[in-house]
Scaffold this motif. Structure first.
Motif, short mmCIF file in Angstrom:
data_model
loop_
_atom_site.label_atom_id
_atom_site.label_comp_id
_atom_site.label_asym_id
_atom_site.label_seq_id
_atom_site.Cartn_x
_atom_site.Cartn_y
_atom_site.Cartn_z
N ILE A 1 -133.05 37.99 -11.55
CA ILE A 1 -132.78 37.68 -12.95
C ILE A 1 -131.44 38.27 -13.38
CG2 ILE A 1 -133.52 38.21 -15.32
CD1 ILE A 1 -136.42 37.82 -14.30
N ALA A 2 -131.15 39.50 -12.96
CA ALA A 2 -129.85 40.11 -13.27
C ALA A 2 -128.71 39.27 -12.70
CB ALA A 2 -129.79 41.54 -12.74
N PHE A 3 -128.89 38.79 -11.48
CA PHE A 3 -127.90 37.92 -10.84
C PHE A 3 -127.72 36.62 -11.62
CE2 PHE A 3 -127.13 34.45 -7.73
CZ PHE A 3 -125.88 34.84 -7.26
N ASP A 4 -128.82 36.02 -12.03
CA ASP A 4 -128.79 34.77 -12.79
C ASP A 4 -128.10 34.97 -14.14
OD1 ASP A 4 -129.68 31.94 -12.88
OD2 ASP A 4 -130.84 32.63 -14.60
N LEU A 5 -128.42 36.06 -14.81
CA LEU A 5 -127.78 36.37 -16.10
C LEU A 5 -126.26 36.47 -15.94
CD1 LEU A 5 -130.28 39.07 -17.37
CD2 LEU A 5 -129.77 36.94 -18.58
N SER A 6 -125.85 37.16 -14.89
CA SER A 6 -124.42 37.32 -14.64
C SER A 6 -123.74 35.99 -14.37
CB SER A 6 -124.20 38.28 -13.47
OG SER A 6 -122.83 38.47 -13.22
N ASN A 7 -124.44 35.11 -13.68
CA ASN A 7 -123.88 33.77 -13.41
C ASN A 7 -123.65 32.97 -14.68
OD1 ASN A 7 -123.82 34.16 -10.66
ND2 ASN A 7 -125.75 33.09 -10.27
N TYR A 8 -124.45 33.28 -15.72
CA TYR A 8 -124.30 32.61 -17.01
C TYR A 8 -123.43 33.43 -17.98
CZ TYR A 8 -127.61 28.86 -15.98
OH TYR A 8 -128.23 27.75 -15.46
N GLU A 9 -122.66 34.35 -17.43
CA GLU A 9 -121.67 35.12 -18.20
C GLU A 9 -122.29 36.01 -19.27
OE1 GLU A 9 -118.40 32.70 -19.55
OE2 GLU A 9 -118.53 31.42 -17.79
N SER A 10 -123.49 36.51 -18.99
CA SER A 10 -124.01 37.55 -19.88
C SER A 10 -123.57 38.89 -19.31
CB SER A 10 -125.54 37.48 -19.96
OG SER A 10 -126.11 38.09 -18.83
N HIS A 11 -123.65 39.93 -20.12
CA HIS A 11 -123.30 41.28 -19.69
C HIS A 11 -124.59 41.94 -19.22
CE1 HIS A 11 -119.40 40.58 -21.53
NE2 HIS A 11 -120.03 40.19 -22.62
N ALA A 12 -124.86 41.81 -17.93
CA ALA A 12 -126.16 42.20 -17.38
C ALA A 12 -126.14 43.64 -16.87
CB ALA A 12 -126.57 41.26 -16.26
N SER A 13 -127.24 44.34 -17.14
CA SER A 13 -127.48 45.66 -16.57
C SER A 13 -128.89 45.68 -16.02
CB SER A 13 -127.32 46.76 -17.63
OG SER A 13 -126.03 46.77 -18.18
N ILE A 14 -129.14 46.57 -15.05
CA ILE A 14 -130.47 46.67 -14.47
C ILE A 14 -130.85 48.13 -14.30
CG2 ILE A 14 -129.61 46.48 -12.08
CD1 ILE A 14 -132.25 44.91 -11.47
N VAL A 15 -132.07 48.46 -14.64
CA VAL A 15 -132.58 49.81 -14.46
C VAL A 15 -133.13 49.95 -13.04
CG1 VAL A 15 -134.41 51.43 -15.12
CG2 VAL A 15 -133.13 50.20 -16.88
N VAL A 16 -132.61 50.94 -12.30
CA VAL A 16 -133.12 51.26 -10.97
C VAL A 16 -133.63 52.70 -11.02
CG1 VAL A 16 -132.63 51.47 -8.51
CG2 VAL A 16 -131.52 49.67 -9.85
N ARG A 17 -134.93 52.84 -11.03
CA ARG A 17 -135.54 54.15 -11.17
C ARG A 17 -136.03 54.71 -9.84
NH1 ARG A 17 -140.31 55.81 -14.28
NH2 ARG A 17 -141.18 53.92 -13.42
N SER A 18 -136.66 53.83 -9.05
CA SER A 18 -137.28 54.26 -7.79
C SER A 18 -136.46 53.78 -6.60
CB SER A 18 -138.69 53.68 -7.69
OG SER A 18 -139.46 54.05 -8.82
N PRO A 19 -136.54 54.49 -5.48
CA PRO A 19 -135.84 54.05 -4.26
C PRO A 19 -136.34 52.69 -3.80
CG PRO A 19 -136.57 56.33 -4.05
CD PRO A 19 -137.23 55.78 -5.28
N ILE A 20 -135.42 51.84 -3.36
CA ILE A 20 -135.79 50.51 -2.88
C ILE A 20 -134.99 50.18 -1.62
CG2 ILE A 20 -136.46 49.52 -5.10
CD1 ILE A 20 -133.66 48.28 -5.30
N HIS A 21 -135.56 49.34 -0.77
CA HIS A 21 -134.83 48.77 0.36
C HIS A 21 -134.27 47.42 -0.05
CE1 HIS A 21 -135.66 51.62 3.55
NE2 HIS A 21 -136.94 51.66 3.19
N VAL A 22 -133.03 47.16 0.29
CA VAL A 22 -132.41 45.86 0.01
C VAL A 22 -132.04 45.21 1.34
CG1 VAL A 22 -130.55 44.63 -1.15
CG2 VAL A 22 -131.47 46.73 -2.16
N LEU A 23 -132.55 44.00 1.55
CA LEU A 23 -132.29 43.26 2.78
C LEU A 23 -131.85 41.85 2.43
CD1 LEU A 23 -135.56 44.22 4.76
CD2 LEU A 23 -133.36 45.43 4.76
N THR A 24 -131.44 41.08 3.43
CA THR A 24 -131.17 39.66 3.23
C THR A 24 -132.36 38.86 3.76
OG1 THR A 24 -130.15 39.34 5.40
CG2 THR A 24 -128.71 40.06 3.58
#
Length: 381
Positions: free
Chosen positions: A191-214
């Motif tokens: 959703i943050a990615f999609d918001l940015s694509n529509y030129e909104s000023h997007a921020s995201i809260v990251v509180r807990s550790p996460i793994h990011v993969l493709t």
């Protein structure tokens, strides 16, 4: 006074999402009499009416089919929402599944004298009360049931827009708006990615550790896990991810000490599948923020003491299991908060789709449940 009907049937299935229709297909395949009760007006309601437009399956279609019906070879490897919904509709037709729509289950209990389940429902169109008496009761309402927005200090004072991710469709209406996404799982990041694509000023809260993969990392891991131990696959994929993304902790995205697939098994948390958000974070087009301390009328104060103004907050904070509200005794399958204990409870009670293993897990649940029912029924089939 509402009219009242009563029907005796072998199996009651509650929910006509992917879990419910998978169970019904397995039952139909063995000729076991069943009814599927669905509160909404269609199968796969959440997929059809409560998901954002750009949604794709995060896993390859090879790992996302329901029992006894593979995806077409012509389907894309990572299926878009519309393609998967078409598959679900074809699945329902193929296995002759006919749910009772607009039917809301209000109560269910096991009658010890009759040795039967009593399931009371209401037809939302006619108002008629319907009682189903069955040998088996299968809860297939799944994990994604009721959108959950956590209690936060001052949230009632916020004068901007607050929605759950299930009510988000696209970033089009948020152009030039300052939008905060709370929740850094797959939905939150996409959703943050999609918001940015529509030129909104997007921020995201990251509180807990996460793994990011493709997607391709996950696909490779799923293949490797057939032949190699999980710790080795975790090591290989973690090295691959660090080579691809660099040190994400420097961007405010810490990683768990456990490997991505060990975390999935031990805590039920899936790795985040990056669709482009990480690159936008690196470019400063999406801001990463820590946990929220409290909320004011137009601003939020964060755990690092910083305060930022937002026009909208989107909570990608998961869902609540509401089956515990109408199921009279759920102690053999759920904790009080709705967390799954066992897929099989007492007296012919089962759960499908609560295992946090995606579509593949739904298929395994459906097959296991119906195999168990077949064993219990013996020569009745």
């Amino acid at each position: 006074m509402a009219n009242f009907t009563k029907e005796e049937i072998d199996v009651v299935v509650v929910g006509a999402g992917p879990s419910g229709i998978a169970v019904a297909a397995c039952l139909n395949n063995l000729g076991i009499n069943n009814v599927v009760l669905e509160k909404q007006d269609c199968c796969a309601y959440l997929w059809k009416k409560k998901t954002y437009d750009r949604l794709h399956l995060h896993l390859s279609k090879d790992f996302c089919s329901l029992p006894y019906m593979s995806h077409k070879t012509s389907s894309p490897k990572y299926m878009p929402k519309k393609e998967f919904i078409r598959y679900l509709d074809e699945y329902v037709d193929h296995f002759n599944i006919k749910p009772k729509f607009k039917t809301c289950v209000e109560a269910a209990f096991y009658n010890n004298q009759e040795k039967k389940w009593n399931v009371k429902s209401r037809n939302l169109t006619s108002g008629e009360i319907e009682l189903y008496v069955s040998d088996f009761l299968i809860l297939a309402t799944g994990e994604n049931n009721l959108g959950y927005i956590p209690k936060m200090v001052g949230i009632e004072n916020f004068e901007g827009k607050i929605i759950h991710s299930s009510d988000y469709r696209s970033g089009e209406k948020y152009k030039d708006k300052k939008v905060l996404v709370v929740g850094s799982g797959n939905s939150g990041m996409e959703i943050a990615f999609d918001l940015s694509n529509y030129e909104s000023h997007a921020s995201i809260v990251v509180r807990s550790p996460i793994h990011v993969l493709t997607r391709e990392m996950v696909y490779m891991a799923m293949l490797l896990l057939k032949y190699l131990p999980i710790y080795l696959v975790d090591t290989v994929i973690a090295i691959y991810a660090k080579f691809m993304f660099g040190n994400l902790a420097e961007l405010g995205i810490p990683q768990p000490e456990e490997g991505p697939f060990s975390v999935k098994i031990s805590k039920g948390r899936s790795p985040v599948i990056d669709v482009g958000a990480i690159n936008k974070i690196k470019l400063g087009q999406i801001k990463v923020l820590p946990g929220i301390s409290y909320i004011k009328e137009h601003t939020l104060v964060f755990d690092n003491g910083n305060e930022h103004q937002f026009d909208a907050i989107i909570f990608a904070t998961g869902y609540k299991n509401i089956a515990t509200k109408w199921l009279k005794d759920y102690s053999s399958i759920f904790l009080e908060d709705g967390t799954l204990i066992n897929w099989k409870g007492e007296n012919g009670l089962y759960c499908a789709g609560f295992s946090k293993r995606g579509i593949a897990g739904i298929s395994m649940d459906a097959i296991a449940i119906v195999d168990d029912i077949k064993t219990i029924r013996g020569d009745k089939i």
